[in-house]
Design an enzyme around this catalytic site. Structure first.
Site, PDB file in Angstrom:
ATOM      1  N   GLY A  26      23.197  66.822  32.788  1.00 30.82           N
ATOM      2  CA  GLY A  26      22.910  65.704  31.897  1.00 30.82           C
ATOM      3  C   GLY A  26      22.622  64.438  32.678  1.00 30.82           C
ATOM      4  N   SER A  27      22.882  63.305  32.041  1.00 27.85           N
ATOM      5  CA  SER A  27      22.524  62.023  32.654  1.00 27.85           C
ATOM      6  C   SER A  27      23.509  61.643  33.748  1.00 27.85           C
ATOM      7  CB  SER A  27      22.522  60.934  31.586  1.00 27.85           C
ATOM      8  OG  SER A  27      23.839  60.746  31.117  1.00 27.85           O
ATOM      9  N   GLY A  62      27.599  61.990  34.108  1.00 26.85           N
ATOM     10  CA  GLY A  62      28.207  62.558  35.309  1.00 26.85           C
ATOM     11  C   GLY A  62      29.196  61.609  35.965  1.00 26.85           C
ATOM     12  N   GLU A  82      24.799  68.459  37.770  1.00 23.88           N
ATOM     13  CA  GLU A  82      23.338  68.486  37.876  1.00 23.88           C
ATOM     14  C   GLU A  82      22.845  67.359  36.985  1.00 23.88           C
ATOM     15  OE1 GLU A  82      19.703  68.956  37.251  1.00 23.88           O
ATOM     16  OE2 GLU A  82      20.201  70.817  36.186  1.00 23.88           O
ATOM     17  N   CYS A  97      14.491  67.515  34.057  1.00 21.39           N
ATOM     18  CA  CYS A  97      15.128  66.708  35.104  1.00 21.39           C
ATOM     19  C   CYS A  97      14.297  66.767  36.370  1.00 21.39           C
ATOM     20  CB  CYS A  97      16.567  67.130  35.331  1.00 21.39           C
ATOM     21  SG  CYS A  97      16.728  68.846  35.708  1.00 21.39           S
TER      22      CYS A  97
END
Ligand code: UN1
Length: 498
Positions: free
Chosen positions: A232-233, A237, A254, A288
């Site tokens: 995710g963003s 994170g 990630e 991403c």
């Protein structure tokens, strides 16, 4: 196929998709397609306990047999490829081919994991003491929490789950609130594999939990979930990572990317154009790994920009289910606003914007035309990841300068260079080259195969998933020294006679 037919074809029942509190909308037309039931936060301890119980049993099943379950999962995914791909399209708005591609990525990682289940190799290590043997063994770790994002609703789950399962770890999956249906369908597919596998498999090897941040928090904070993988963003994170670390769990992060391509004077421009367009506008710029920055040698900058403008003008934007469409919708209205705001800031910083406005699509969906933005330099807006089809174009003179620009962003996921010059290519891949987890030559930054480790440095989070030795993230390493002599020598020659 209409939405309801797609849901039914994938095996979802009316009871599952109605009467709940979580409204699921399709980005294709903004229509509400389901109201699904959420997992009450106070049920999370039970979910985790069930996963722990499953772990106690699963860790005793030999790894190659665990691989057999994943082989069956791969088979079931092959059988359900079209149906699941259609739900990816319905829920994430991907064009049909990319929806199917995502399911293929699941199948591929299952194949990889099956082979891996017979190759969870440890080492034999030379001991400094006579009559001693040292070795390293990999053991199952425990329940693995997997938090996934809307843009790849199923593939990243499978990178984690296929490995976790052969490594002996049950999985608890919290999908994005925007794409929970793909998870429900996948659970169904998994259950079919589990039923075929038979009695050796515990019932709760895969549990899907539906809901918002509080559900994720329960996984993040529990010591009984030793591995926590989150996609995710960077903002997410930065919250999740430290919390997992604070309880000495193992985070696999990630997060965001801000991927660049350097186009050198010797590049095959026609090939570069095709790679640029796929990676910048494919998935409507919502990977991403999407290409966000183009760093072009001044001598070819104008020519390449012209070619790109032409290619962009020919793109078919619209209903992702229609054959020939290359650009589907953005996920929602917020994404449109973020795109517009990034373009405005880029303009204020001296950028020249081509495209980027609303496009004709299906009523109710957010369809935009991809934007090319010529920038005088790498501004703050360019250094920020915006999940939309925006490609910033900048010029360079020397390769050193290009590499410096490429690396001068907070993120470090994917990168590439187009060149026919071996010195440039090798420099880009060397220690003084790209600082990203992925660095390609004459290939765009997106669309990685599962065989390599996937992930990146800096704000991308440092985690690695999928191929290579990423499996080690789901196991614990045990170093053993066995003394088969009749002496008790101490290491480092230490004397301690009693
Ligand atoms: C993502 O966008 O979260 O390399 C994953 C790629 C895909 C995975 C993207 N295989 O573009």
């Amino acid at each position: 196929m209409n939405h309801h037919d797609a849901l039914t074809a994938a095996g979802l029942t009316d009871a599952e998709i109605t009467g709940g509190t979580l409204s699921v909308r399709s980005p294709i037309d903004g229509a509400e397609v389901a109201k699904i039931h959420e997992t009450p936060a106070d049920k999370m301890p039970e979910v985790i306990e069930r996963a722990q119980k499953a772990f106690k049993q699963w860790r005793t099943v030999p790894a190659p047999q665990r691989g057999e379950l994943v082989r069956l999962l791969g088979e079931e995914l092959r059988n359900a490829k079209e149906e699941l791909g259609a739900i990816v399209t319905l829920e994430a708005g991907k064009i049909t081919s990319e929806g199917l591609g995502e399911v293929q990525e699941m199948i591929d990682i299952c194949d990889f994991a099956v082979g891996l289940s017979r190759q969870l190799y440890g080492l034999t290590i030379a001991s400094e003491r006579p009559g001693h043997r040292m070795s390293e063994t990999w053991h199952p770790m425990g329940p693995c929490g997997v938090i996934t994002a809307f843009n790849f609703p199923v593939a990243p789950w499978s990178w984690n789950a296929a490995l976790a399962l052969v490594c002996g770890d049950p999985v608890i999956w919290k999908p994005s609130e925007k794409t929970p249906l793909t998870a429900l369908v996948t659970q169904r597919i998994f259950d079919r594999a589990l039923a075929r596998f038979g009695a050796d498999a515990p019932a709760d090897l895969l549990q899907v939990v539906i809901g918002g941040a509080d559900i994720g928090e329960a996984l993040v904070n529990s010591r009984d979930v030793p591995v926590l993988s989150a996609t995710g963003s960077t903002r997410m994170g930065a919250i999740v990572g430290p919390k997992v670390q604070a309880r000495f769990g193992r985070p696999i992060m990630e997060l965001g990317g801000n991927n660049a391509m350097i186009v050198a004077p010797s590049a095959d421009l026609d090939m570069a154009v095709r790679a640029i367009v796929f990676s910048a506008v494919g998935t409507a710029g919502q990977r991403c790994t999407s290409l966000r920055r183009l760093i072009v040698h001044h001598s070819i900058r104008e020519e390449l920009t012209e070619k790109l403008k032409q290619a962009y003008a020919s793109l078919t934007i619209g209903d992702p289910r229609t054959e020939g469409t290359l650009v589907g919708p953005l996920i929602d209205e917020t994404a449109r606003k973020e795109m517009a705001s990034a373009l405005k800031s880029a303009e204020a910083e001296g950028g020249t914007v081509h495209g980027g406005g609303d496009a004709k699509g299906v009523e109710g969906g957010v369809y935009v035309s991809p934007a090319l933005v010529e920038m005088p330099r790498q501004t703050e807006t360019v250094q920020t990841e915006t999940f939309a089809p925006i490609l910033y174009v900048m010029g360079y003179d020397t390769l050193e300068e290009a590499i410096e620009l490429q690396n001068d962003v907070p993120q470090g996921l994917s990168s590439c260079i187009f060149t026919l010059n071996v010195r440039e290519a090798e420099t880009f891949l060397s220690a003084v080259g790209s600082d990203c987890g992925i660095a390609n030559v004459n290939i765009g930054p997106s669309g990685a195969e599962i065989g390599g480790a996937f992930g990146g440095e800096k704000e991308t989070g440092g985690g690695r998933e999928s191929g290579s030795d990423a499996w080690k993230g789901y196991m614990r390493r045990q170093t053993s020294t066995v003394n088969y002599s009749s002496e008790l020598p101490l290491a480092q020659g230490v004397k301690f006679d009693i």
